[in-house]
Design a protein around this motif. Structure first.
Motif, PDB file in Angstrom:
ATOM      1  N   GLY A 182       0.792  -1.228   0.000  1.00  0.00           N
ATOM      2  CA  GLY A 182       0.000   0.000   0.000  1.00  0.00           C
ATOM      3  C   GLY A 182       0.817   1.267   0.000  1.00  0.00           C
ATOM      4  N   GLN A 183       2.055   1.209  -0.472  1.00  0.00           N
ATOM      5  CA  GLN A 183       2.936   2.374  -0.399  1.00  0.00           C
ATOM      6  C   GLN A 183       3.227   3.021  -1.750  1.00  0.00           C
ATOM      7  OE1 GLN A 183       6.364   0.730   1.566  1.00  0.00           O
ATOM      8  NE2 GLN A 183       5.422   0.777   3.585  1.00  0.00           N
ATOM      9  N   CYS A 184       2.910   2.331  -2.870  1.00  0.00           N
ATOM     10  CA  CYS A 184       3.308   2.883  -4.172  1.00  0.00           C
ATOM     11  C   CYS A 184       2.133   3.302  -5.037  1.00  0.00           C
ATOM     12  CB  CYS A 184       4.180   1.882  -4.933  1.00  0.00           C
ATOM     13  SG  CYS A 184       3.277   0.447  -5.562  1.00  0.00           S
ATOM     14  N   GLY A 185       0.950   2.758  -4.810  1.00  0.00           N
ATOM     15  CA  GLY A 185      -0.223   3.160  -5.576  1.00  0.00           C
ATOM     16  C   GLY A 185      -0.381   2.496  -6.926  1.00  0.00           C
ATOM     17  N   ALA A 186       0.527   1.593  -7.305  1.00  0.00           N
ATOM     18  CA  ALA A 186       0.436   0.955  -8.619  1.00  0.00           C
ATOM     19  C   ALA A 186      -0.827   0.110  -8.760  1.00  0.00           C
ATOM     20  CB  ALA A 186       1.668   0.099  -8.870  1.00  0.00           C
ATOM     21  N   CYS A 187      -1.389  -0.343  -7.646  1.00  0.00           N
ATOM     22  CA  CYS A 187      -2.556  -1.230  -7.672  1.00  0.00           C
ATOM     23  C   CYS A 187      -3.870  -0.479  -7.497  1.00  0.00           C
ATOM     24  CB  CYS A 187      -2.428  -2.281  -6.573  1.00  0.00           C
ATOM     25  SG  CYS A 187      -2.538  -1.578  -4.905  1.00  0.00           S
ATOM     26  N   THR A 188      -3.866   0.844  -7.647  1.00  0.00           N
ATOM     27  CA  THR A 188      -5.071   1.642  -7.410  1.00  0.00           C
ATOM     28  C   THR A 188      -6.198   1.263  -8.361  1.00  0.00           C
ATOM     29  OG1 THR A 188      -3.726   3.504  -6.655  1.00  0.00           O
ATOM     30  CG2 THR A 188      -6.009   3.972  -7.253  1.00  0.00           C
ATOM     31  N   VAL A 189      -7.378   1.005  -7.807  1.00  0.00           N
ATOM     32  CA  VAL A 189      -8.595   0.784  -8.590  1.00  0.00           C
ATOM     33  C   VAL A 189      -9.711   1.616  -7.961  1.00  0.00           C
ATOM     34  CG1 VAL A 189      -7.902  -1.546  -9.289  1.00  0.00           C
ATOM     35  CG2 VAL A 189      -9.298  -1.228  -7.224  1.00  0.00           C
ATOM     36  N   LEU A 190     -10.834   1.687  -8.641  1.00  0.00           N
ATOM     37  CA  LEU A 190     -11.982   2.421  -8.124  1.00  0.00           C
ATOM     38  C   LEU A 190     -13.024   1.427  -7.629  1.00  0.00           C
ATOM     39  CD1 LEU A 190     -12.353   5.060 -10.992  1.00  0.00           C
ATOM     40  CD2 LEU A 190     -10.916   5.168  -8.952  1.00  0.00           C
ATOM     41  N   VAL A 191     -13.472   1.605  -6.400  1.00  0.00           N
ATOM     42  CA  VAL A 191     -14.522   0.772  -5.819  1.00  0.00           C
ATOM     43  C   VAL A 191     -15.692   1.677  -5.471  1.00  0.00           C
ATOM     44  CG1 VAL A 191     -15.177  -0.777  -3.948  1.00  0.00           C
ATOM     45  CG2 VAL A 191     -12.883  -0.921  -4.935  1.00  0.00           C
ATOM     46  N   GLY A 247     -16.639   4.062  -7.115  1.00  0.00           N
ATOM     47  CA  GLY A 247     -16.229   5.416  -7.445  1.00  0.00           C
ATOM     48  C   GLY A 247     -15.123   5.983  -6.587  1.00  0.00           C
ATOM     49  N   THR A 248     -14.702   5.251  -5.558  1.00  0.00           N
ATOM     50  CA  THR A 248     -13.654   5.717  -4.652  1.00  0.00           C
ATOM     51  C   THR A 248     -12.373   4.934  -4.900  1.00  0.00           C
ATOM     52  OG1 THR A 248     -15.298   6.288  -2.969  1.00  0.00           O
ATOM     53  CG2 THR A 248     -13.017   6.048  -2.236  1.00  0.00           C
ATOM     54  N   ARG A 249     -11.244   5.616  -4.934  1.00  0.00           N
ATOM     55  CA  ARG A 249      -9.971   4.930  -5.188  1.00  0.00           C
ATOM     56  C   ARG A 249      -9.470   4.234  -3.926  1.00  0.00           C
ATOM     57  NH1 ARG A 249      -5.416   9.649  -4.936  1.00  0.00           N
ATOM     58  NH2 ARG A 249      -6.595  11.140  -3.689  1.00  0.00           N
ATOM     59  N   ILE A 250      -8.933   3.039  -4.112  1.00  0.00           N
ATOM     60  CA  ILE A 250      -8.331   2.298  -3.007  1.00  0.00           C
ATOM     61  C   ILE A 250      -7.075   1.590  -3.502  1.00  0.00           C
ATOM     62  CG2 ILE A 250     -10.611   1.869  -1.967  1.00  0.00           C
ATOM     63  CD1 ILE A 250     -10.168  -1.111  -2.764  1.00  0.00           C
ATOM     64  N   ASN A 251      -6.223   1.202  -2.564  1.00  0.00           N
ATOM     65  CA  ASN A 251      -5.097   0.326  -2.875  1.00  0.00           C
ATOM     66  C   ASN A 251      -5.608  -1.108  -2.794  1.00  0.00           C
ATOM     67  OD1 ASN A 251      -3.177   2.390  -3.173  1.00  0.00           O
ATOM     68  ND2 ASN A 251      -2.820   2.466  -0.980  1.00  0.00           N
ATOM     69  N   SER A 252      -5.719  -1.761  -3.939  1.00  0.00           N
ATOM     70  CA  SER A 252      -6.334  -3.087  -3.951  1.00  0.00           C
ATOM     71  C   SER A 252      -5.468  -4.139  -3.284  1.00  0.00           C
ATOM     72  CB  SER A 252      -6.653  -3.504  -5.388  1.00  0.00           C
ATOM     73  OG  SER A 252      -5.495  -3.519  -6.205  1.00  0.00           O
ATOM     74  N   CYS A 253      -4.176  -3.857  -3.058  1.00  0.00           N
ATOM     75  CA  CYS A 253      -3.318  -4.841  -2.388  1.00  0.00           C
ATOM     76  C   CYS A 253      -3.590  -4.888  -0.891  1.00  0.00           C
ATOM     77  CB  CYS A 253      -1.841  -4.537  -2.648  1.00  0.00           C
ATOM     78  SG  CYS A 253      -1.206  -3.093  -1.753  1.00  0.00           S
ATOM     79  N   LEU A 254      -4.258  -3.878  -0.349  1.00  0.00           N
ATOM     80  CA  LEU A 254      -4.527  -3.832   1.091  1.00  0.00           C
ATOM     81  C   LEU A 254      -5.948  -4.248   1.439  1.00  0.00           C
ATOM     82  CD1 LEU A 254      -2.801  -0.502   2.230  1.00  0.00           C
ATOM     83  CD2 LEU A 254      -1.907  -2.836   2.319  1.00  0.00           C
ATOM     84  N   SER A 255      -6.720  -4.632   0.436  1.00  0.00           N
ATOM     85  CA  SER A 255      -8.130  -4.928   0.653  1.00  0.00           C
ATOM     86  C   SER A 255      -8.419  -6.375   0.268  1.00  0.00           C
ATOM     87  CB  SER A 255      -8.986  -3.977  -0.188  1.00  0.00           C
ATOM     88  OG  SER A 255     -10.354  -4.123   0.106  1.00  0.00           O
ATOM     89  N   LEU A 256      -9.102  -7.098   1.135  1.00  0.00           N
ATOM     90  CA  LEU A 256      -9.479  -8.471   0.819  1.00  0.00           C
ATOM     91  C   LEU A 256     -10.627  -8.483  -0.180  1.00  0.00           C
ATOM     92  CD1 LEU A 256      -9.369 -10.117   4.366  1.00  0.00           C
ATOM     93  CD2 LEU A 256      -7.663 -10.303   2.545  1.00  0.00           C
ATOM     94  N   ILE A 280     -16.591  -2.343  -9.155  1.00  0.00           N
ATOM     95  CA  ILE A 280     -15.144  -2.132  -9.254  1.00  0.00           C
ATOM     96  C   ILE A 280     -14.780  -1.721 -10.676  1.00  0.00           C
ATOM     97  CG2 ILE A 280     -12.882  -3.238  -9.039  1.00  0.00           C
ATOM     98  CD1 ILE A 280     -14.324  -5.177  -7.024  1.00  0.00           C
ATOM     99  N   THR A 281     -13.920  -0.715 -10.780  1.00  0.00           N
ATOM    100  CA  THR A 281     -13.436  -0.266 -12.088  1.00  0.00           C
ATOM    101  C   THR A 281     -11.920  -0.320 -12.094  1.00  0.00           C
ATOM    102  OG1 THR A 281     -15.329   1.230 -12.338  1.00  0.00           O
ATOM    103  CG2 THR A 281     -13.446   1.580 -13.798  1.00  0.00           C
ATOM    104  N   THR A 282     -11.357  -1.031 -13.055  1.00  0.00           N
ATOM    105  CA  THR A 282      -9.910  -1.092 -13.232  1.00  0.00           C
ATOM    106  C   THR A 282      -9.538  -0.276 -14.462  1.00  0.00           C
ATOM    107  OG1 THR A 282      -9.909  -3.032 -14.695  1.00  0.00           O
ATOM    108  CG2 THR A 282      -9.998  -3.442 -12.313  1.00  0.00           C
ATOM    109  N   ILE A 283      -8.250  -0.213 -14.762  1.00  0.00           N
ATOM    110  CA  ILE A 283      -7.800   0.553 -15.915  1.00  0.00           C
ATOM    111  C   ILE A 283      -8.433   0.036 -17.201  1.00  0.00           C
ATOM    112  CG2 ILE A 283      -5.759  -0.902 -16.257  1.00  0.00           C
ATOM    113  CD1 ILE A 283      -5.982   2.937 -16.765  1.00  0.00           C
TER     114      ILE A 283
END
Length: 219
Positions: free
Chosen positions: A93-102, A104-113, A122-125
């Motif tokens: 959760g430190q680099c943001g490369a895994c950011t997706v929209l859940v 409509g809100t952005r989250i770090n998907s590596c920190l979420s089960l 969920i919206t990805t790139i």
């Protein structure tokens, strides 16, 4: 007076005898050492807990018939749904490369089960645009050279889209001076809000320019 046979009153003898008694006292009885047999019908301790998961990804309903409850959303997207546009960078959760929209809100998907998002949208790139129909933010990144190696770009773009939505919705940041007024779309606001997305190639100024263009301002 003669000492009893076999008794060593020396300091060394006392120390050795005391240590031996401690060792003997620390050894548990054989019954306590033997493992307790598992109860009837109990699952092995290392067996994963599985469950069914349903959510909407990029506008399409997705059902995962059986997924380990320890699986992150990032791994569910990449390994189970083969949506590899979302990148695994630090996995902390430190680099943001895994950011997706859940929703409509952005989250770090590596920190979420993944199981936390049952029923979510969920919206990805891949869901923002395609090579033949780019999202305005994707097109702006291309025009302003907002990427170099490209590894962080999917997360940067998802985060950039969410940042403009946050500002439009009036969500303040740590650098918003007046919490009672609408946040201004300035260079400072953009940089603060995008600070969780790291670009190791250093394309930050180009990313800000791309976002400013989409927002219709000069940052």
């Amino acid at each position: 007076m003669a000492e009893p046979s076999g008794f060593d009153p020396s300091r060394r003898g006392v120390v050795v005898g005391g240590a031996a008694s401690l060792v003997v006292g620390a050894v548990p009885p054989a019954a306590a050492q033997s493992p307790r047999p598992p109860s009837a019908g109990a699952a092995p301790q290392d067996a994963p807990s599985m469950m069914k998961l349903s959510f909407e990804v990029n506008g399409t309903p997705c059902d995962l018939a059986e997924i380990d409850t320890r699986t992150t959303l990032l791994d569910a997207l990449r390994e189970h749904l083969r949506l590899t546009g979302t990148k695994k960078g630090c996995d902390h959760g430190q680099c943001g490369a895994c950011t997706v929209l859940v929703n409509g809100t952005r989250i770090n998907s590596c920190l979420s089960l993944a199981v936390q998002h049952h029923g979510d949208r969920i919206t990805t790139i891949e869901g923002l645009g395609t090579p033949g129909a780019l999202h305005p933010m994707q097109a702006a990144f291309v025009r302003h050279d907002g990427y170099q190696c490209g590894y962080c770009t999917p997360g940067q773009i998802c985060s950039a889209v969410a940042v403009l939505a946050e500002i439009e919705a009036g969500v303040p940041s740590h650098v918003t001076a007046d919490l009672g007024a609408a946040p201004p779309l300035t260079n400072l606001e953009i940089r603060e809000r995008m600070s969780g997305n790291i670009c190791r190639c250093g394309a930050y100024s180009n990313i800000v320019d791309a976002m400013a263009e989409v927002a219709g301002v000069k940052a």
